[in-house]
Design a protein around this motif. Structure first.
Motif, PDB file in Angstrom:
ATOM      1  N   SER A 151     -12.892   0.916  75.232  1.00 17.21           N
ATOM      2  CA  SER A 151     -11.746   1.524  74.561  1.00 17.21           C
ATOM      3  C   SER A 151     -11.049   0.512  73.640  1.00 17.21           C
ATOM      4  O   SER A 151     -10.658   0.826  72.528  1.00 17.21           O
ATOM      5  CB  SER A 151     -10.751   2.052  75.591  1.00 17.21           C
ATOM      6  OG  SER A 151      -9.558   2.486  74.979  1.00 17.21           O
ATOM      7  N   SER A 165      -8.783   4.220  83.826  1.00 18.56           N
ATOM      8  CA  SER A 165      -9.400   3.158  83.026  1.00 18.56           C
ATOM      9  C   SER A 165      -9.787   1.988  83.921  1.00 18.56           C
ATOM     10  O   SER A 165      -9.225   1.796  85.007  1.00 18.56           O
ATOM     11  CB  SER A 165      -8.443   2.671  81.927  1.00 18.56           C
ATOM     12  OG  SER A 165      -7.263   2.125  82.496  1.00 18.56           O
ATOM     13  N   ALA A 225     -20.287   9.747  85.684  1.00 21.40           N
ATOM     14  CA  ALA A 225     -19.472   9.554  84.479  1.00 21.40           C
ATOM     15  C   ALA A 225     -20.095   8.552  83.514  1.00 21.40           C
ATOM     16  O   ALA A 225     -20.993   7.787  83.857  1.00 21.40           O
ATOM     17  CB  ALA A 225     -18.077   9.090  84.876  1.00 21.40           C
ATOM     18  N   SER A 264     -17.590  12.422  78.641  1.00 21.57           N
ATOM     19  CA  SER A 264     -17.992  11.905  77.338  1.00 21.57           C
ATOM     20  C   SER A 264     -16.765  11.285  76.700  1.00 21.57           C
ATOM     21  O   SER A 264     -15.655  11.381  77.237  1.00 21.57           O
ATOM     22  CB  SER A 264     -18.536  13.027  76.450  1.00 21.57           C
ATOM     23  OG  SER A 264     -17.494  13.939  76.130  1.00 21.57           O
ATOM     24  N   GLN A 265     -16.940  10.667  75.524  1.00 28.00           N
ATOM     25  CA  GLN A 265     -15.788  10.060  74.866  1.00 28.00           C
ATOM     26  C   GLN A 265     -14.786  11.105  74.411  1.00 28.00           C
ATOM     27  O   GLN A 265     -13.605  10.808  74.233  1.00 28.00           O
ATOM     28  CB  GLN A 265     -16.258   9.220  73.672  1.00 28.00           C
ATOM     29  CG  GLN A 265     -17.076   8.001  74.084  1.00 28.00           C
ATOM     30  CD  GLN A 265     -17.309   7.036  72.933  1.00 28.00           C
ATOM     31  OE1 GLN A 265     -16.457   6.872  72.055  1.00 28.00           O
ATOM     32  NE2 GLN A 265     -18.478   6.403  72.923  1.00 28.00           N
ATOM     33  N   LYS A 322     -14.112  13.708  76.268  1.00 25.57           N
ATOM     34  CA  LYS A 322     -13.491  14.257  77.478  1.00 25.57           C
ATOM     35  C   LYS A 322     -13.259  13.123  78.504  1.00 25.57           C
ATOM     36  O   LYS A 322     -13.912  13.065  79.549  1.00 25.57           O
ATOM     37  CB  LYS A 322     -14.390  15.332  78.084  1.00 25.57           C
ATOM     38  CG  LYS A 322     -14.577  16.544  77.177  1.00 25.57           C
ATOM     39  CD  LYS A 322     -15.495  17.563  77.825  1.00 25.57           C
ATOM     40  CE  LYS A 322     -15.682  18.781  76.911  1.00 25.57           C
ATOM     41  NZ  LYS A 322     -16.605  19.791  77.514  1.00 25.57           N
ATOM     42  N   PRO A 323     -12.308  12.218  78.188  1.00 26.07           N
ATOM     43  CA  PRO A 323     -12.058  11.096  79.109  1.00 26.07           C
ATOM     44  C   PRO A 323     -11.268  11.536  80.349  1.00 26.07           C
ATOM     45  O   PRO A 323     -10.476  12.470  80.295  1.00 26.07           O
ATOM     46  CB  PRO A 323     -11.233  10.133  78.254  1.00 26.07           C
ATOM     47  CG  PRO A 323     -10.507  11.016  77.285  1.00 26.07           C
ATOM     48  CD  PRO A 323     -11.460  12.145  76.981  1.00 26.07           C
ATOM     49  N   TYR A 324     -11.507  10.854  81.432  1.00 23.68           N
ATOM     50  CA  TYR A 324     -10.706  11.050  82.639  1.00 23.68           C
ATOM     51  C   TYR A 324      -9.406  10.253  82.497  1.00 23.68           C
ATOM     52  O   TYR A 324      -9.335   9.286  81.723  1.00 23.68           O
ATOM     53  CB  TYR A 324     -11.465  10.574  83.872  1.00 23.68           C
ATOM     54  CG  TYR A 324     -12.737  11.325  84.164  1.00 23.68           C
ATOM     55  CD1 TYR A 324     -12.825  12.698  83.978  1.00 23.68           C
ATOM     56  CD2 TYR A 324     -13.867  10.649  84.652  1.00 23.68           C
ATOM     57  CE1 TYR A 324     -13.999  13.389  84.258  1.00 23.68           C
ATOM     58  CE2 TYR A 324     -15.039  11.319  84.934  1.00 23.68           C
ATOM     59  CZ  TYR A 324     -15.098  12.692  84.729  1.00 23.68           C
ATOM     60  OH  TYR A 324     -16.257  13.370  85.000  1.00 23.68           O
ATOM     61  N   ARG A 346     -12.782   2.941  79.202  1.00 24.54           N
ATOM     62  CA  ARG A 346     -12.458   4.324  79.572  1.00 24.54           C
ATOM     63  C   ARG A 346     -13.677   4.969  80.215  1.00 24.54           C
ATOM     64  O   ARG A 346     -14.829   4.556  80.016  1.00 24.54           O
ATOM     65  CB  ARG A 346     -12.023   5.136  78.350  1.00 24.54           C
ATOM     66  CG  ARG A 346     -10.719   4.664  77.721  1.00 24.54           C
ATOM     67  CD  ARG A 346      -9.542   4.705  78.691  1.00 24.54           C
ATOM     68  NE  ARG A 346      -9.333   6.005  79.288  1.00 24.54           N
ATOM     69  CZ  ARG A 346      -8.563   6.964  78.760  1.00 24.54           C
ATOM     70  NH1 ARG A 346      -7.952   6.751  77.605  1.00 24.54           N
ATOM     71  NH2 ARG A 346      -8.401   8.124  79.385  1.00 24.54           N
ATOM     72  N   VAL A 347     -13.407   6.015  80.964  1.00 27.32           N
ATOM     73  CA  VAL A 347     -14.442   6.719  81.723  1.00 27.32           C
ATOM     74  C   VAL A 347     -14.241   8.219  81.549  1.00 27.32           C
ATOM     75  O   VAL A 347     -13.107   8.694  81.464  1.00 27.32           O
ATOM     76  CB  VAL A 347     -14.363   6.358  83.225  1.00 27.32           C
ATOM     77  CG1 VAL A 347     -15.502   7.012  84.013  1.00 27.32           C
ATOM     78  CG2 VAL A 347     -14.358   4.851  83.421  1.00 27.32           C
ATOM     79  N   GLY A 348     -15.337   8.961  81.479  1.00 25.66           N
ATOM     80  CA  GLY A 348     -15.220  10.412  81.396  1.00 25.66           C
ATOM     81  C   GLY A 348     -16.583  11.075  81.314  1.00 25.66           C
ATOM     82  O   GLY A 348     -17.629  10.411  81.375  1.00 25.66           O
ATOM     83  N   TRP A 353     -17.305   3.552  78.404  1.00 21.88           N
ATOM     84  CA  TRP A 353     -17.341   3.013  77.042  1.00 21.88           C
ATOM     85  C   TRP A 353     -16.135   2.097  76.803  1.00 21.88           C
ATOM     86  O   TRP A 353     -15.127   2.157  77.514  1.00 21.88           O
ATOM     87  CB  TRP A 353     -17.387   4.142  76.004  1.00 21.88           C
ATOM     88  CG  TRP A 353     -16.140   5.009  75.974  1.00 21.88           C
ATOM     89  CD1 TRP A 353     -15.030   4.825  75.220  1.00 21.88           C
ATOM     90  CD2 TRP A 353     -15.904   6.187  76.743  1.00 21.88           C
ATOM     91  NE1 TRP A 353     -14.109   5.804  75.442  1.00 21.88           N
ATOM     92  CE2 TRP A 353     -14.623   6.667  76.380  1.00 21.88           C
ATOM     93  CE3 TRP A 353     -16.645   6.921  77.708  1.00 21.88           C
ATOM     94  CZ2 TRP A 353     -14.057   7.810  76.930  1.00 21.88           C
ATOM     95  CZ3 TRP A 353     -16.086   8.058  78.255  1.00 21.88           C
ATOM     96  CH2 TRP A 353     -14.815   8.496  77.877  1.00 21.88           C
TER      97      TRP A 353
END
Length: 632
Positions: free
Chosen positions: A238, A401, A233, A393-394, A396-398, A389-391, A236
């Motif tokens: 948030s 946090s 993942a 991409s920005q 498509k976040p999971y 945040r994690v995902g 970034w």
């Protein structure tokens, strides 16, 4: 001739240098009368009248003091400014008899300096009968409990044990903590941590939220499953936020906080701390050291501000001197907090020979720094909180946090002078704990993932009490008073009801056995809440709100039924075990008969006049099988 009577010869010598001709300064060396050792000494039927006797070795001294009192033109009783000191002054007057309207005054020296002594003698007061009554009530209650309960503990448990109204509650705290540790069952949880990097700076972030899941995880597999996902993942920023936090200085020392901090910071036992503080007080170095007040005299604050401005600069000087309020229930506000008497004298500057002990010098240094710090500005911190945040991409976040926190000291304030030892919980805010630092970040900034890992943690049992922590607990529960904390801890150590292991108090077998008996047979007397209520009632006697007679009668009505029940139980235990056997010898200490009997550690020879005579000797026999009550 004007006569001043204080307690210690060192104090008498110091004061004599201030007063000059026309004054005679004498020392009574503490208490001169007390209840007898060999008998109860309290007439329960006559309104609990105490039967005082002269303390051993005090006869010649008292005779000399009484002659001086009768000869003097004026008498100033200047024993310590607390209940015990008030009682000592009262006993001296009782022994002096009818003084035929001779001027007799009570002078309270809250510091042994020329200014304080002259001011106290210029403005004396009458003896405070309410304080004397409170001291008498405490002494009677303690005697009734100790003298009547201890023999029952000995008979029931077939061992030489003793109970004390407050010391046994201190023991109970240690024993119950040990029981909590023994019964504790650890719980394991798993969290997830990430090491991230931005602008060449690495920092740590912890999993903060995860949709429909408890964090930390109770199942290791859940954490491992998430870890696999996170390794692929992106991370970034948030949201970022910064606030300024102030950390206020702690108030000057009270007796309790001095004992706690000296234990942790200097490695001194509460008993040693009080001994050194007594010496510093008598030398005129600090104000009276038995106090639970955090009040500071205005003139002391004025001098402190001058020292702070001169030594550290105007930035360290608050707009107005801080005002502290005692947090201890039923705090006695008549005294000041513990502080240096000559605030302008820096700790490193001592007159030759004035502070002979290095530990005394260290304790003075601690008191000076804590006091000066209490009059300084707060320390300032910049606190940073980052939501990550994690995902994939920005876009498509999971649904999860991470969070990172940091704090940076921007102005040291009072920390320039003093900081609490790390392991003393003396009222410091949780946010005052250093939590690392994070770099300056902006919203939306991409973070480099250095590593992600599962962190396993287990809940830990409560810690055993250190001596400092036990003092803190006694204060919290309102057990005893500042002047008694050190002696309570010292007594349970001396009697080997607790032992010290790795700086922590561990109950011995005898301590646990005694505690179990006291709780079972005297559930009220050795209850912490009851003990605190009794202390509050004694404070009411001291302030004149409650009579000594009413307090003692109320105590006796609750105590007597428990005493009766415990006595009957003790008799059944005595009948069920082998009787002590006379050996045809007399006690070398008191002349009583010696008997051979069994105790918890085997057969021994003891005196039939116990507890007034404590003579024992070993027989060399091996321990026999324990009585059921002893093995409990």
């Amino acid at each position: 001739m004007k006569l001043v009577i204080v307690e210690s010869p060192a104090k008498a010598k110091k004061i004599a240098g201030y007063l000059g001709d026309g004054w005679q300064i004498e020392a009574c060396r503490g208490h001169v009368r007390d209840l007898p050792e060999s008998q109860l000494g309290v007439d329960v039927e006559q309104d609990f009248r105490p039967q005082y006797v002269m303390l051993p070795g005090k006869g010649n001294l008292v005779e000399r003091l009484v002659k001086l009192i009768r000869k003097a033109d004026e008498v100033y009783l200047a024993t310590d400014p607390d209940r015990e000191g008030e009682a000592i002054a009262w006993h001296l007057l009782q022994l002096a008899g009818d003084l035929k309207n001779k001027p007799v005054y009570r002078a309270a020296f809250h510091a042994i300096t020329e200014e304080a002594v002259q001011a106290a003698l210029a403005d004396p007061r009458p003896l405070d009968a309410a304080l004397v009554e409170a001291q008498s009530a405490r002494r009677v209650v303690d005697r009734l409990v100790g003298y009547l309960v201890s023999p029952l503990a000995c008979k029931t448990l077939d061992d030489r044990l003793s109970a004390g109204r407050v010391q046994s509650v201190a023991l109970r705290l240690v024993v119950e903590r040990e029981q909590q540790i023994a019964a504790f069952q650890s719980d394991t949880t798993w969290g997830v941590e990430a090491i991230l990097e931005a602008s060449g700076t690495r920092f740590e972030a912890k999993l903060h939220r995860l949709k429909d899941a408890d964090i930390p995880f109770k199942d290791a597999a859940q954490a491992e499953k998430l870890l696999t996902l996170l390794k692929r993942a992106s991370f970034w920023v948030s949201k970022t936020g910064q606030t300024t936090k102030h950390r206020n200085p702690l108030p000057p020392f009270t007796t309790s906080t001095l004992q706690q901090v000296a234990s942790k910071g200097l490695g001194l036992s509460p008993e040693k701390t009080m001994s050194l503080a007594q010496m510093l007080y008598e030398q005129g170095r600090i104000t009276y050291h038995r106090t639970d007040s955090v009040a500071v005299a205005q003139e002391a604050q004025t001098v402190a501000r001058e020292v702070i401005s001169r030594e550290y600069g105007e930035r360290y000087l608050p707009t107005a001197s801080p005002i502290y309020k005692a947090k201890t229930a039923n705090a006695q506000e008549a005294h000041e907090a513990i502080r240096p008497t000559d605030i302008s004298q820096m700790p490193a500057v001592h007159p030759e020979g004035d502070v002979p002990s290095s530990n005394a010098a260290k304790l003075y240094d601690l008191i000076w720094r804590r006091f000066i710090a209490s009059q300084m500005t707060p320390a300032d911190y910049t606190v940073t909180a980052i939501l990550i945040r994690v995902g994939r991409s920005q876009d498509k976040p999971y649904p999860l946090s991470f969070k990172a926190n940091g704090r940076e000291l921007t102005f040291d304030g009072f920390l320039r002078v003093y900081e609490e030892p790390d392991d003393v919980d003396a009222g410091v805010d949780a946010e005052a704990v250093e939590i690392g630092s994070v770099p300056s970040l902006r919203d939306g900034q991409i973070l480099k993932r250095v590593d992600v890992a599962v962190n396993e943690s287990q809940t830990r049992p409560p810690s055993r009490y250190s001596e400092a922590a036990l003092v803190q607990a006694l204060e919290k529960y309102g057990v005893g008073r500042p002047s008694t904390f050190a002696s309570m801890v010292a007594v349970i150590k001396h009697k080997k009801y607790v032992t010290v292991k790795q700086k922590h108090l561990v109950p011995t077998k005898n301590g646990m056995k005694l505690c179990a008996f006291l709780i079972e047979r005297f559930p009220q007397v050795f209850d912490m809440d009851y003990t605190a209520r009794l202390e509050a009632a004694l404070d009411q006697v001291a302030s004149g709100q409650l009579s000594r007679s009413r307090l003692l009668n109320t105590f006796w009505r609750g105590f007597q039924p428990q005493l009766k029940s415990a006595t009957e139980y003790a008799l059944t235990q005595v009948k069920s075990r082998p009787k002590a056997k006379l050996i045809g010898e007399t006690c070398p200490d008191c002349g009583g008969d010696l008997v051979e009997r069994q105790g918890a550690n085997g057969v021994f020879v003891g005196c039939t006049n116990y507890p007034s005579c404590t003579y024992t000797r070993s027989t060399g026999h091996q321990p026999l099988t324990l009585h059921p009550a002893e093995g409990a």
